[in-house]
Design a protein around this motif. Structure first.
Motif, PDB file in Angstrom:
ATOM      1  N   UNK A 156      -1.496 -50.458 -33.615  1.00 15.72           N
ATOM      2  CA  UNK A 156      -2.391 -50.014 -34.607  1.00 15.72           C
ATOM      3  C   UNK A 156      -0.612 -48.930 -34.460  1.00 15.72           C
ATOM      4  N   UNK A 157      -0.326 -48.534 -33.069  1.00  8.08           N
ATOM      5  CA  UNK A 157      -0.258 -47.305 -33.581  1.00  8.08           C
ATOM      6  C   UNK A 157       1.595 -47.165 -33.727  1.00  8.08           C
ATOM      7  N   UNK A 158       2.085 -49.093 -33.859  1.00  3.20           N
ATOM      8  CA  UNK A 158       3.109 -49.634 -34.374  1.00  3.20           C
ATOM      9  C   UNK A 158       3.189 -49.540 -35.661  1.00  3.20           C
ATOM     10  N   UNK A 159       2.002 -49.654 -36.337  1.00  2.00           N
ATOM     11  CA  UNK A 159       1.869 -49.757 -37.484  1.00  2.00           C
ATOM     12  C   UNK A 159       2.051 -49.326 -37.862  1.00  2.00           C
ATOM     13  N   UNK A 160       1.368 -47.375 -37.920  1.00  3.21           N
ATOM     14  CA  UNK A 160       1.276 -47.116 -38.155  1.00  3.21           C
ATOM     15  C   UNK A 160       3.156 -45.481 -38.013  1.00  3.21           C
ATOM     16  N   UNK A 161       4.128 -46.000 -37.068  1.00  5.42           N
ATOM     17  CA  UNK A 161       5.128 -45.504 -37.081  1.00  5.42           C
ATOM     18  C   UNK A 161       6.164 -46.673 -38.592  1.00  5.42           C
ATOM     19  N   UNK A 162       5.777 -47.672 -39.110  1.00  5.57           N
ATOM     20  CA  UNK A 162       6.237 -48.687 -39.395  1.00  5.57           C
ATOM     21  C   UNK A 162       6.133 -47.979 -41.534  1.00  5.57           C
ATOM     22  N   UNK A 200       6.181 -36.955 -35.405  1.00  8.79           N
ATOM     23  CA  UNK A 200       4.969 -36.843 -36.751  1.00  8.79           C
ATOM     24  C   UNK A 200       3.547 -37.210 -36.612  1.00  8.79           C
ATOM     25  N   UNK A 201       3.024 -38.583 -35.869  1.00 14.14           N
ATOM     26  CA  UNK A 201       2.327 -39.240 -35.537  1.00 14.14           C
ATOM     27  C   UNK A 201       1.647 -38.259 -34.742  1.00 14.14           C
ATOM     28  N   UNK A 202       2.093 -37.988 -33.749  1.00 14.53           N
ATOM     29  CA  UNK A 202       1.261 -37.245 -32.797  1.00 14.53           C
ATOM     30  C   UNK A 202       0.616 -35.818 -32.735  1.00 14.53           C
ATOM     31  N   UNK A 203       1.782 -35.442 -34.405  1.00 10.93           N
ATOM     32  CA  UNK A 203       1.368 -33.829 -34.617  1.00 10.93           C
ATOM     33  C   UNK A 203       0.191 -34.379 -35.884  1.00 10.93           C
ATOM     34  N   UNK A 204      -0.029 -34.934 -36.134  1.00  6.80           N
ATOM     35  CA  UNK A 204      -1.074 -34.943 -37.116  1.00  6.80           C
ATOM     36  C   UNK A 204      -1.680 -35.767 -36.927  1.00  6.80           C
ATOM     37  N   UNK A 213       4.771 -46.058 -20.610  1.00  7.69           N
ATOM     38  CA  UNK A 213       4.195 -46.531 -21.490  1.00  7.69           C
ATOM     39  C   UNK A 213       4.125 -47.780 -21.951  1.00  7.69           C
ATOM     40  N   UNK A 214       3.950 -48.227 -23.261  1.00  4.50           N
ATOM     41  CA  UNK A 214       3.873 -48.922 -23.991  1.00  4.50           C
ATOM     42  C   UNK A 214       5.285 -49.170 -24.782  1.00  4.50           C
ATOM     43  N   UNK A 215       6.315 -50.863 -24.897  1.00 13.09           N
ATOM     44  CA  UNK A 215       6.976 -51.056 -25.825  1.00 13.09           C
ATOM     45  C   UNK A 215       6.010 -51.203 -27.164  1.00 13.09           C
ATOM     46  N   UNK A 216       7.314 -50.932 -27.838  1.00 12.21           N
ATOM     47  CA  UNK A 216       6.944 -51.057 -29.202  1.00 12.21           C
ATOM     48  C   UNK A 216       8.007 -52.506 -30.225  1.00 12.21           C
TER      49      UNK A 216
END
Length: 531
Positions: free
Chosen positions: A271-277, A244-248, A223-226
């Motif tokens: 990029x993943x963290x940016x989408x979470x935020x 939600x990101x995983x679902x979408x 796993x990667x740290x946010x």
């Protein structure tokens, strides 16, 4: 799922689109009246959303998995699990590497009564399997451990309740594993979950650091740290956003590449963290400075003083996780008599008995030992893990439960060690037995011997989690199952003879070549040939 791209549905995706897995329960109960032959193939897939799988040899029997969030279990609940094991499951149940229980030998006619019994004591099977958030795992001594950051059990429960039967998240691309804990040694294995939260204190405030995209199976990822500090009251919000990101955006074309880890790998963690935020209505602060523990294996077996003065927990070994109904009934009785009617399961397939007063510890430990649940066991036994194996699993190539017992018992007689050695035994490449992170990882295979195919194992070495986390590396292929215990005996005795001062097994593996390690194992047998 969003309409950002056109996808070709695989068979499981087609089944999910036609009917949500959570909608299968009325049908499931109806099949209990009409019989196994009346079940359509598609509903066998949907049954997984309620923890139900066909078991080998697919003759009308099922495995049923139940969820135990954080591993917390009351004596009343343990009694119900024991009764189900006695009445329907041939007298035993298995503790899993995600703190759950599994039953075998159930028929479709049994299911209504089994589910009713579980529901009566607050145990759910919803989300125990399927493409849905699974059981939330945690440290099995939360609230007890003298050294924990803080008691994370309330957060485990909040996340469990948020996702339980939540139809916004009942159709994910693949299974989705969650972990939350305050253990300073990270015993809840945050590195190998799809999403995990590790406790952190900021000026006395309870909060968490997040990791995403971990997982094992045939293609393991850490796993990667946010770079986010999440206050405790915001934890559900962040778990929602990640899910939600995983679902979408998660992949649905190829099920072998549908876990969250592949999305995180392709996007990159930034990029993943940016989408979470972007999915939050508040701005998380950066993560606090912290360092993972160097060695994060901690099984909690043994007798340990609790943070509550005068109380202790007893961690008892359950080799391979298999426990009989009689043992579990007695374990529940012991928890009532000496503790506060509570037990806990661990991700090492063991049991914890909390709240034992100082004066009762010797008698309670003796009572547990009398039913085969011992706390003072060898470092090999206490760290051994095994998956279900081909006794019941349709994917497994090899038997596992009996073999891990034979290996442990043999090594206890022929090897003397002063450190925990994790032997993780898996019947196939899918890593339910977590062989990728074992000191010794065993993966089932088929071996040609005398013109016949027999069960065998590939041996991998050097896995670990924590600060220097790494997965195992392959050392020796296709050892007949009957010879594995001798190969490991040679390896571990060779380690004892040749280790440097202050060197542990992981260090020894790191400094020796594949050929040198394989040479230690090959002392008394030829690969693929019965000795």
């Amino acid at each position: 799922m969003s309409g950002e791209r056109r996808i070709e549905l695989n068979e499981v995706e087609r089944i999910k689109k036609e009917k949500d897995g959570l909608d299968v329960m009325p049908d499931l109960l109806g099949y209990a009246k009409t019989g196994f032959a009346s079940i359509p193939e598609d509903d066998f897939v949907r049954f997984r959303w309620f923890g139900l799988y066909q078991q080998r040899p697919n003759d009308g029997h099922f495995m049923l998995r139940v969820k135990i969030p954080g591993g917390e279990l009351s004596s009343e609940q343990a009694d119900v699990i024991a009764r189900i094991a006695r009445d329907y499951a041939h007298g035993f149940t298995d503790i899993t590497t995600r703190q759950n229980f599994q039953f075998h030998w159930l028929t479709i006619e049994d299911i209504p009564d089994v589910l009713a019994r579980l529901d009566a004591v607050g145990i759910s099977t919803s989300g125990a399997c399927g493409d849905i958030p699974r059981n939330v795992t945690g440290c099995p001594v939360s609230g007890l451990d003298l050294d924990e950051v803080f008691d994370a059990r309330p957060y485990v429960q909040r996340i469990h309740e948020f996702f339980l039967n939540n139809r916004d998240f009942s159709d994910l691309p693949r299974k989705y594993k969650l972990a939350i804990g305050g253990c300073p040694q990270h015993c809840f294995q945050p590195e190998i979950n799809d999403i995990s939260a590790t406790a952190a204190l900021r000026d006395g405030e309870e909060g968490f650091h997040l990791r995403v995209g971990g997982g094992l199976s045939a293609r393991p990822h850490l796993a990667q740290k946010l770079d986010m500090y999440v206050p405790g009251e915001k934890l559900v919000d962040v778990f929602r956003a990640v899910t939600e990101i995983f679902r979408d955006h998660g992949y649905r074309e190829n099920r072998k590449r549908a876990r969250l880890k592949f999305l995180v790998e392709d996007w990159g963690v930034e990029r993943f963290e940016s989408e979470v935020r972007a999915r939050l209505d508040w701005t998380p602060d950066p993560a606090l400075p912290f360092e993972d523990p160097k060695k994060n294996f901690r099984d909690h077996v043994g007798i340990h003083a609790q943070r509550q003065p005068g109380l202790n927990w007893i961690g008892a070994s359950v080799l391979s996780g298999r426990i009989t109904a009689d043992q579990l009934f007695e374990a529940s009785r012991i928890a009532r008599r000496y503790g506060h009617s509570a037990l806990r399961t661990t991700n090492q397939q063991n049991l914890i008995f909390p709240d034992i007063p100082d004066e009762s510890v010797p008698e309670a430990a003796s009572a547990l030992g009398s039913i085969g649940l011992r706390h003072g066991v060898s470092p090999i036994r206490r760290a051994a893990v095994a998956c279900t194996g081909n006794e019941f699993c349709n994917l497994a190539l090899t038997e596992t439960k009996q073999l891990i017992s034979e290996i442990v018992e043999h090594l206890e007689k022929h090897v003397a060690l002063d450190e925990l050695i994790r032997i993780n035994l898996n019947g196939c490449p899918n890593s339910c037995g977590q062989h990728h992170i074992g000191d010794i990882g065993l993966q089932g295979c088929q071996v040609k011997q005398g013109g016949l195919k027999v069960e065998g194992y590939d041996v991998y070495l050097g896995g670990r989690l924590g600060r220097d986390a790494k997965f195992v590396r392959p050392i020796q292929r296709k050892i007949p199952a009957t010879q594995v215990k001798y190969a490991l005996e040679n390896l571990l005795n060779g380690y004892s003879d040749h280790r440097d001062p202050d060197e542990d097994f992981g260090d020894f593996v790191d400094r020796n070549s594949d050929e040198e390690l394989a040479g230690l194992m090959r002392t008394t047998f030829a690969v693929g040939v019965e000795a």
